[in-house]
Write a protein that holds these residues in place. Sequence first.
Motif, PDB file in Angstrom:
ATOM      1  N   MET A 370       0.815  -1.216   0.000  1.00 39.61           N
ATOM      2  CA  MET A 370       0.000   0.000   0.000  1.00 39.61           C
ATOM      3  C   MET A 370       0.853   1.272   0.000  1.00 39.61           C
ATOM      4  O   MET A 370       0.379   2.352  -0.361  1.00 39.61           O
ATOM      5  N   LEU A 371       2.124   1.167   0.408  1.00 38.25           N
ATOM      6  CA  LEU A 371       3.033   2.312   0.428  1.00 38.25           C
ATOM      7  C   LEU A 371       3.935   2.358  -0.802  1.00 38.25           C
ATOM      8  O   LEU A 371       4.742   3.281  -0.954  1.00 38.25           O
ATOM      9  N   PHE A 372       3.801   1.367  -1.674  1.00 41.95           N
ATOM     10  CA  PHE A 372       4.731   1.218  -2.789  1.00 41.95           C
ATOM     11  C   PHE A 372       4.649   2.377  -3.794  1.00 41.95           C
ATOM     12  O   PHE A 372       5.672   2.807  -4.349  1.00 41.95           O
ATOM     13  N   GLY A 373       3.460   2.877  -4.058  1.00 41.53           N
ATOM     14  CA  GLY A 373       3.293   3.974  -5.012  1.00 41.53           C
ATOM     15  C   GLY A 373       4.032   5.222  -4.573  1.00 41.53           C
ATOM     16  O   GLY A 373       4.764   5.841  -5.357  1.00 41.53           O
ATOM     17  N   PHE A 374       3.855   5.594  -3.312  1.00 44.94           N
ATOM     18  CA  PHE A 374       4.526   6.772  -2.749  1.00 44.94           C
ATOM     19  C   PHE A 374       6.039   6.623  -2.865  1.00 44.94           C
ATOM     20  O   PHE A 374       6.730   7.539  -3.326  1.00 44.94           O
ATOM     21  N   TYR A 375       6.544   5.477  -2.465  1.00 42.09           N
ATOM     22  CA  TYR A 375       7.986   5.225  -2.496  1.00 42.09           C
ATOM     23  C   TYR A 375       8.524   5.301  -3.931  1.00 42.09           C
ATOM     24  O   TYR A 375       9.570   5.911  -4.188  1.00 42.09           O
ATOM     25  N   THR A 376       7.812   4.700  -4.873  1.00 44.55           N
ATOM     26  CA  THR A 376       8.294   4.628  -6.251  1.00 44.55           C
ATOM     27  C   THR A 376       8.279   5.987  -6.936  1.00 44.55           C
ATOM     28  O   THR A 376       9.176   6.298  -7.725  1.00 44.55           O
ATOM     29  N   VAL A 377       7.254   6.798  -6.651  1.00 38.55           N
ATOM     30  CA  VAL A 377       7.204   8.138  -7.243  1.00 38.55           C
ATOM     31  C   VAL A 377       8.465   8.926  -6.889  1.00 38.55           C
ATOM     32  O   VAL A 377       9.099   9.540  -7.753  1.00 38.55           O
ATOM     33  N   TYR A 378       8.845   8.894  -5.618  1.00 36.79           N
ATOM     34  CA  TYR A 378       9.992   9.700  -5.194  1.00 36.79           C
ATOM     35  C   TYR A 378      11.328   9.084  -5.592  1.00 36.79           C
ATOM     36  O   TYR A 378      12.274   9.808  -5.943  1.00 36.79           O
ATOM     37  N   SER A 379      11.454   7.764  -5.581  1.00 40.88           N
ATOM     38  CA  SER A 379      12.715   7.149  -6.012  1.00 40.88           C
ATOM     39  C   SER A 379      12.954   7.427  -7.498  1.00 40.88           C
ATOM     40  O   SER A 379      14.099   7.597  -7.933  1.00 40.88           O
ATOM     41  N   THR A 380      11.869   7.513  -8.281  1.00 44.26           N
ATOM     42  CA  THR A 380      11.974   7.844  -9.702  1.00 44.26           C
ATOM     43  C   THR A 380      12.187   9.336  -9.901  1.00 44.26           C
ATOM     44  O   THR A 380      12.952   9.753 -10.774  1.00 44.26           O
ATOM     45  N   LEU A 381      11.514  10.141  -9.092  1.00 43.44           N
ATOM     46  CA  LEU A 381      11.576  11.596  -9.234  1.00 43.44           C
ATOM     47  C   LEU A 381      13.007  12.117  -9.086  1.00 43.44           C
ATOM     48  O   LEU A 381      13.461  12.948  -9.881  1.00 43.44           O
TER      49      LEU A 381
END
Length: 457
Positions: A370-381
């Motif tokens: 459930m937290l994966f989207g938040f984490y991935t947005v910023y690691s990509t950003l």
Amino acid sequence: MKESNKKIELLGSAPIPKALLSMGLPTMIGMMITALYNLVDAYFVGGLGTSQMGAISVAFPLGQIIVGLGLLFGNGAASYIARLLGHEDKEKAGKVASTAIYSSIIVGILFIIVIMILLNPVLKLLGATKSIMPYAMSYASIYVVSSIFNVFNVTMTNIVTSEGAAKTTMCAMLLGALLNMILDPIFIYTFGMGVKGASIATALSQMVSTLVYIGYIFSKKSMFSFRIKECCFSNEIMSEILKIGVPTLIFQLLTSLAITLTNMEATKYGDSVIAGMGAVTRIMSLGSLIVFGFIKGFQPIAGYNFGSKNYDRLHKAIKTSIEWTTIFCVVLGLVMVFFPTAIISQFTSGDVLLIENGSKALRANGFSFMLFGFYTVYSTLFLSLGKAKEGGFLGMCRQGICFIPIILIIPIFWGLNGILYAQPIADFIAAIIAGFMAIKLHKELHILKINSISSKE
């Protein structure tokens, strides 16, 4: 030229929801289908037996490393290309695209040769037991050689998406994945080829995706020509590609290492646990690849608008991406939490131990997903903005900095449960770290925005 202008308009001025959907949805669909054919692979092979399922689980990290080679040049080039297009430097962007594609092919061939020479000891290192090894060799010998097509495909996926042609990416992945789903049961069961049939089906599907990209190049729909003579191995271009590409490659290597360490720990408990964790890995890859697909559309938008100093548009893209990915991750996470046994049961003909342990691991992963989207947005950003140090660190957190100590230490005290719950624990810690880094980043972007407004006055 008209097509090129449309792509630039999509990156720089179209409404953010429209831009994200236009850029992210096709890639997301393509990656979703790719993830589904990974699951279909596991589904059909699982019907052959637990050791056969264990074989493709053991070989899976090799695929992740090979994908990493494509991402090394593809993702590194895509980030730089998006920023160059934001600066309206199409000529240099074309050189970057050509350099990346030919570099990935050369490095990919060299890597595959080395792996094939050392295939048996490599598979042992990845967790192959005596009962799994014959099937793992049969599967991996074809899977590894044919993966040169996947190196090319992954590199092209990133470059093509960076120029705004996400629909081409979707077509390439979609055709390959659908073909794999059709060929799997034919080669595995109809022709009686077993796990070797699964690897042949995968090889043919990757070839089809390659042909789609080659057709795209020769149709001259791309902004870039991809000519050998345009390759430029200057310090500037290579450093810009590698400073983003290397952290991405490290992320893939850590993903492979995480799976390998899990398999090595699982060998203490038998083939059923290895196969069960392999099934969980492929199920989780369905959700993560869908998120990654959407983020591939977000990445060039972020890089382009950062390059053009359009900070308001960048902020809106970040906010919308977090909202959309989080909604998806929560919904899919809840499905895994409430129906783990029904899902895991599809990957075995009745292995009770596989179902029991796989269900425990899947439920726990559902909560952390459930937290994966938040984490991935910023690691990509961070990588999209050219911040290799921060992006590299955050990319290494989930599967490396957080996961490796956990998988090595917790099973000593918690036994099998330590293996089943290692990834979810690492995910929660990584998400917390991402939150603190996000706060700092937004402060920096706010300062840049103020400075940009002041310079225009």
